[in-house]
Scaffold this active site. Sequence first.
Site, PDB file in Angstrom:
ATOM      1  N   PRO A 144       0.778  -1.246   0.000  1.00  0.00           N
ATOM      2  CA  PRO A 144       0.000   0.000   0.000  1.00  0.00           C
ATOM      3  C   PRO A 144       0.806   1.292   0.000  1.00  0.00           C
ATOM      4  O   PRO A 144       0.760   2.090   0.947  1.00  0.00           O
ATOM      5  CB  PRO A 144      -0.836  -0.139   1.276  1.00  0.00           C
ATOM      6  CG  PRO A 144       0.036  -0.938   2.190  1.00  0.00           C
ATOM      7  CD  PRO A 144       0.756  -1.914   1.299  1.00  0.00           C
ATOM      8  N   CYS A 145       1.506   1.558  -1.088  1.00  0.00           N
ATOM      9  CA  CYS A 145       2.294   2.788  -1.201  1.00  0.00           C
ATOM     10  C   CYS A 145       1.392   4.028  -1.218  1.00  0.00           C
ATOM     11  O   CYS A 145       1.849   5.124  -0.906  1.00  0.00           O
ATOM     12  CB  CYS A 145       3.187   2.739  -2.428  1.00  0.00           C
ATOM     13  SG  CYS A 145       2.330   2.392  -3.969  1.00  0.00           S
ATOM     14  N   HIS A 146       0.112   3.850  -1.529  1.00  0.00           N
ATOM     15  CA  HIS A 146      -0.821   4.982  -1.545  1.00  0.00           C
ATOM     16  C   HIS A 146      -1.049   5.547  -0.142  1.00  0.00           C
ATOM     17  O   HIS A 146      -1.533   6.667   0.000  1.00  0.00           O
ATOM     18  CB  HIS A 146      -2.157   4.573  -2.179  1.00  0.00           C
ATOM     19  CG  HIS A 146      -2.853   3.457  -1.467  1.00  0.00           C
ATOM     20  ND1 HIS A 146      -2.536   2.129  -1.685  1.00  0.00           N
ATOM     21  CD2 HIS A 146      -3.829   3.467  -0.538  1.00  0.00           C
ATOM     22  CE1 HIS A 146      -3.308   1.371  -0.928  1.00  0.00           C
ATOM     23  NE2 HIS A 146      -4.096   2.166  -0.210  1.00  0.00           N
TER      24      HIS A 146
END
EC number: 2.1.1.63
Length: 161
Positions: free
Chosen positions: A124-126
């Site tokens: 989950p880089c967001h």
Amino acid sequence: MTNVYRDEFVAPFGILEIMADESHLMKLDLLKSEHADRRINPNPITDRTKDQLRDYFEGKRMVFDLPILPQGTEYQKKVWQHLLNIPYGETISYKTLAIWTGNDKASRAVGHANSKNTIMIVIPCHRVIGKNGELTGYAGGLDVKRWLIEHEQKFANTKGL
């Protein structure tokens, strides 16, 4: 030579390209071009990924249970491993991520590693934002980043898988 399997998933914001080998998810990314290789040859890993993405977008899944094999440098993989520790529906700053990796001065380096993530959403880089709460940098575009964060915040207090 390893076989590579490919499928697509229609997300609320575009088409996601799924690539896997016989045992691992290797890539999950927003399809950027209508002229991309559109051949579909699914396998159990791409099917399982699609099932879990469907649950995620319906607000039923908060944690992915997929064997992943991200492609990158050792440093990038270290950063991506830390991304997996960010709870669903929450965000952290690049500075916090840098601290987690052991170098509080590495905000730009973790930002660069974050931008090279080959398995969006699952890794989950967001969930990484600027220290002032501002949305910054996202390979899928800031509109997609905003959508993902708002989607997760909407379902964060419900029971998911």
